[in-house]
Design an enzyme around this catalytic site. Structure first.
Site, PDB file in Angstrom:
ATOM      1  N   GLY A   1     -50.384 -69.453  17.672  1.00  0.00           N
ATOM      2  CA  GLY A   1     -49.571 -68.632  18.579  1.00  0.00           C
ATOM      3  C   GLY A   1     -48.095 -68.700  18.263  1.00  0.00           C
TER       4      GLY A   1
ATOM      5  N   GLY B   1     -44.969 -70.044  18.474  1.00  0.00           N
ATOM      6  CA  GLY B   1     -44.382 -71.290  18.972  1.00  0.00           C
ATOM      7  C   GLY B   1     -42.860 -71.274  18.962  1.00  0.00           C
ATOM      8  N   ARG B   2     -42.298 -70.403  18.146  1.00  0.00           N
ATOM      9  CA  ARG B   2     -40.819 -70.307  18.124  1.00  0.00           C
ATOM     10  C   ARG B   2     -40.408 -68.847  18.006  1.00  0.00           C
ATOM     11  NH1 ARG B   2     -39.945 -71.456  11.859  1.00  0.00           N
ATOM     12  NH2 ARG B   2     -41.901 -70.495  11.393  1.00  0.00           N
TER      13      ARG B   2
ATOM     14  N   LYS C   1     -36.873 -64.712  16.744  1.00  0.00           N
ATOM     15  CA  LYS C   1     -37.449 -65.887  16.095  1.00  0.00           C
ATOM     16  C   LYS C   1     -36.453 -67.032  16.244  1.00  0.00           C
ATOM     17  CE  LYS C   1     -39.953 -66.699  11.840  1.00  0.00           C
ATOM     18  NZ  LYS C   1     -40.152 -66.276  10.457  1.00  0.00           N
TER      19      LYS C   1
ATOM     20  N   ASP D   1     -39.834 -77.530  18.533  1.00  0.00           N
ATOM     21  CA  ASP D   1     -38.762 -77.269  19.509  1.00  0.00           C
ATOM     22  C   ASP D   1     -38.599 -75.778  19.813  1.00  0.00           C
ATOM     23  OD1 ASP D   1     -37.735 -76.395  17.127  1.00  0.00           O
ATOM     24  OD2 ASP D   1     -35.979 -77.724  17.127  1.00  0.00           O
TER      25      ASP D   1
ATOM     26  N   ARG E   1     -36.513 -60.028  14.281  1.00  0.00           N
ATOM     27  CA  ARG E   1     -37.441 -59.434  13.312  1.00  0.00           C
ATOM     28  C   ARG E   1     -38.030 -58.155  13.886  1.00  0.00           C
ATOM     29  NH1 ARG E   1     -41.966 -63.242  10.816  1.00  0.00           N
ATOM     30  NH2 ARG E   1     -42.876 -63.270  12.905  1.00  0.00           N
TER      31      ARG E   1
ATOM     32  N   ARG F   1     -52.053 -60.314  13.451  1.00  0.00           N
ATOM     33  CA  ARG F   1     -52.373 -60.986  12.183  1.00  0.00           C
ATOM     34  C   ARG F   1     -53.879 -61.162  12.057  1.00  0.00           C
ATOM     35  NH1 ARG F   1     -47.665 -64.615  12.165  1.00  0.00           N
ATOM     36  NH2 ARG F   1     -46.263 -63.721  13.715  1.00  0.00           N
TER      37      ARG F   1
ATOM     38  N   ASP G   1     -52.818 -66.772   9.446  1.00  0.00           N
ATOM     39  CA  ASP G   1     -51.902 -66.401  10.534  1.00  0.00           C
ATOM     40  C   ASP G   1     -50.647 -65.733   9.977  1.00  0.00           C
ATOM     41  OD1 ASP G   1     -51.653 -69.189   9.585  1.00  0.00           O
ATOM     42  OD2 ASP G   1     -49.823 -69.192  10.780  1.00  0.00           O
ATOM     43  N   ASN G   2     -50.490 -65.768   8.653  1.00  0.00           N
ATOM     44  CA  ASN G   2     -49.318 -65.121   8.052  1.00  0.00           C
ATOM     45  C   ASN G   2     -49.704 -63.851   7.298  1.00  0.00           C
ATOM     46  OD1 ASN G   2     -47.717 -67.151   9.060  1.00  0.00           O
ATOM     47  ND2 ASN G   2     -47.763 -68.358   7.194  1.00  0.00           N
TER      48      ASN G   2
HETATM   49  P1  AMP Z   1     -45.303 -70.655  10.177  1.00  0.00           P
HETATM   50  O1  AMP Z   1     -45.022 -71.811   9.297  1.00  0.00           O
HETATM   51  O2  AMP Z   1     -44.095 -69.833  10.461  1.00  0.00           O
HETATM   52  O3  AMP Z   1     -46.420 -69.805   9.709  1.00  0.00           O
HETATM   53  O4  AMP Z   1     -45.735 -71.259  11.573  1.00  0.00           O
HETATM   54  C1  AMP Z   1     -46.971 -71.873  11.820  1.00  0.00           C
HETATM   55  C2  AMP Z   1     -47.108 -72.196  13.281  1.00  0.00           C
HETATM   56  O5  AMP Z   1     -46.182 -73.203  13.659  1.00  0.00           O
HETATM   57  C3  AMP Z   1     -46.868 -71.026  14.222  1.00  0.00           C
HETATM   58  O6  AMP Z   1     -47.740 -71.136  15.302  1.00  0.00           O
HETATM   59  C4  AMP Z   1     -45.435 -71.236  14.660  1.00  0.00           C
HETATM   60  O7  AMP Z   1     -45.170 -70.639  15.903  1.00  0.00           O
HETATM   61  C5  AMP Z   1     -45.358 -72.751  14.747  1.00  0.00           C
HETATM   62  N1  AMP Z   1     -43.987 -73.252  14.576  1.00  0.00           N
HETATM   63  C6  AMP Z   1     -43.269 -73.255  13.441  1.00  0.00           C
HETATM   64  N2  AMP Z   1     -42.047 -73.778  13.660  1.00  0.00           N
HETATM   65  C7  AMP Z   1     -41.977 -74.120  14.949  1.00  0.00           C
HETATM   66  C8  AMP Z   1     -40.969 -74.719  15.783  1.00  0.00           C
HETATM   67  N3  AMP Z   1     -39.775 -75.076  15.309  1.00  0.00           N
HETATM   68  N4  AMP Z   1     -41.281 -74.914  17.074  1.00  0.00           N
HETATM   69  C9  AMP Z   1     -42.475 -74.566  17.567  1.00  0.00           C
HETATM   70  N5  AMP Z   1     -43.448 -74.014  16.853  1.00  0.00           N
HETATM   71  C10 AMP Z   1     -43.227 -73.782  15.545  1.00  0.00           C
HETATM   72 MG    MG Z   2     -46.403 -67.930  10.604  1.00  0.00          MG
END
Ligand code: AMP
Ligand code: MG
Length: 488
Positions: A86, A88-89, A109, A121, A172, A179, A248-249
């Site tokens: 989901g 998360g940020r 973002k 965070d 963004r 996804r 997820d990407n």
């Molecule tokens: P990503 O590496 O962007 O594909 O992120 C993978 C997952 O980690 C996703 O669910 C993001 O929302 C979560 N995520 C990445 N960075 C953070 C962060 N700083 N705080 C909370 N969730 C994060």
């Molecule tokens: Mg991602």
């Protein structure tokens, strides 16, 4: 309303997302706004650059009509299953239909904690914000389907990473943020009702042609596969390595999404990897189509129950889509490299030249972008020495050129067309890692001149721009950046 929001995803059932407001950063400042994109989207550019615009872009205060949500999704990360990821940020603050009739998501973002943040965070460091802005906008003008950058801001607070780093928020824009992992989220919960709602939503928003087929869900899979095939072939034709092709990407509409440890390679090698966490080369340059197929198989798993009650029949449809992906990818990558080499006819024998080119480039550690750039100049009557200087062994260059000329002679065709084709397939400028690193280092000191210069330069990647000649160059040995990091 300052922005004519029309939030279709927020109207889906409640289990698709969590409603959550962004956190207000202490002291945001604007770094850059993409006025051209704002115009297309029907957003008032003056307003966007005003105090209220900044309040939205930083998450301090959202305008009327926005409806912020964190989307639910799951995913396979480096092959390992995570049933709940989901946003998360990130927060989807709403959708707008642009002057071109296209519906787009606006997402912040780095705007703070959400129910999906787990131990994170919810924030973003400035570095990944600048990187995503530079690379996604460069990809767009190169002609690669991609999410876009509407704005970048600083937050006025530090985030804790390996060290303390200045924080940022990236705005963004995407055709949507659905996804493969979104489908997997409901599949993992055996929630076929939600899967059907999601598939119907995706068909209506991105693939309306699927409705004309006898089996719209089988057709949906096939259409998604086709866009992925073209997307990955495009990446590879520019020497681009996404770096984190987790399910997820992978965005369902077929745009490049989630610029984390991505990179354009300098020296060519098919096994090239930049991501600091990709230890086994899962997402290497030459592996990307194989991984694309694996990801589509994970999507197919989720669609089987919708495709047919009879599992065997559903599987045949899924296999057909995967086959379609492979065929389209092969055709597309072949064509792109043929054209890059100046070959206009599609003769299978050209595969020999393409393979030889990869071999010679690998052995001689030839810079990918400069090779095709100088080859184009050679065809235009230029000297061969700038091309051959890229080779460790210049004799190998002469041998290769001899072979290449034989193919050109066999190809026939019109010289003017050939030159134009080579120029349109071989960009002069791509965002090189070491330049991005420089822009980030300056940005972290509060100086955005380097960043702005890069964004400006990359707006015309196919034109001769003498004022940006330095950006064409491969890194010197001391400048090489071999490792990139996820954007957390
Ligand atoms: P990503 O590496 O962007 O594909 O992120 C993978 C997952 O980690 C996703 O669910 C993001 O929302 C979560 N995520 C990445 N960075 C953070 C962060 N700083 N705080 C909370 N969730 C994060
Ligand atoms: Mg991602």
């Amino acid at each position: 309303m300052q922005i004519p929001f029309d939030n279709s995803y927020a109207r889906l059932p409640e289990n698709f997302f969590k409603k959550v407001n962004p956190s207000a950063p202490p002291e945001p400042t604007l770094i850059r706004v993409n006025t051209e994109l704002a115009d297309i989207m029907g957003i008032d550019v003056d307003w966007l650059q005003s105090k209220e615009g900044l309040a939205m872009l930083s998450g301090q205060a959202l305008p009327k009509g926005s409806d912020p949500i964190a989307m639910a999704y799951a995913g396979h990360q480096f092959g390992g299953w995570s049933p709940k990821l989901g946003d998360g940020r990130a927060l989807l603050i709403g959708e707008v239909i642009g002057n071109d009739g296209i519906r787009r998501d606006i997402q912040l973002k780095g705007s703070g904690h959400t129910p999906f943040s787990r131990s994170g965070d919810g924030k973003s460091a400035l570095g990944p914000v600048l990187r995503e802005y530079i690379v996604s906008e460069a990809m767009a003008v190169l002609g690669v389907p991609t999410t876009r950058a509407l704005a970048a801001v600083t937050t006025g607070e530090n985030v804790v990473r390996n060290t303390l780093e200045p924080g940022g928020v990236f705005t963004r824009v995407a055709q949507s943020h659905v996804r493969i992992g979104t489908f997997q989220y409901f599949y993992a919960r055996q929630d076929n009702g939600s899967l059907k709602i999601l598939a119907d939503y995706v068909i209506e928003r991105h693939y309306p042609d699927a409705l004309n087929a006898a089996n719209p869900y089988a057709e949906l899979l096939k259409l998604i596969a086709a866009r992925q095939a073209e997307l990955i072939a495009k990446w590879m034709s520019f020497g681009f390595i996404h770096g984190v092709m987790n399910t997820d990407n992978v965005q369902i509409a077929g745009e490049t999404i989630d610029y984390g440890p991505c990179a354009f390679m300098d020296d060519f090698h098919p096994h090239k990897v930049f991501s600091s966490i990709d230890q086994y080369g899962r997402y290497a340059w030459g592996k990307q189509s194989e991984i694309g197929q694996w990801n589509l198989m994970r999507l197919a798993d989720t669609l089987l129950p919708l495709i047919d009650d009879d599992l065997e029949r559903a599987k045949i449809a899924a296999e057909d889509a995967i086959k379609h992906f492979n065929e389209l990818f092969q055709i597309s990558i072949f064509k792109k490299f043929s054209r890059k080499l100046g070959l206009l006819s599609d003769d299978e024998n050209q595969n020999d030249l393409i393979s030889l080119t990869f071999e010679v480039m690998t052995e001689n550690e030839v810079d990918f972008t400069l090779f095709f750039r100088h080859l184009t100049k050679v065809y235009d009557g230029g000297e061969t020495s700038p091309l051959c200087r890229l080779f460790k062994n210049p004799a190998a260059c002469d041998d290769w050129l001899k072979k290449w000329r034989e193919f050109i002679t066999l190809d026939g065709g019109n010289e003017q067309d050939r030159l134009k084709t080579m120029q349109s397939y071989n960009p002069i400028l791509i965002p090189r890692n070491h330049r991005i690193a420089e822009a980030i280092a300056a940005g972290e000191q509060g100086d955005f001149k380097v960043f702005n210069r890069l964004v400006d330069a990359y707006r015309n990647p196919y034109s001769e721009q003498p004022e940006y000649a330095d950006l064409e160059q491969a890194p010197m040995a001391t400048e090489i950046v071999n490792e990139t990091f996820c954007g957390t």
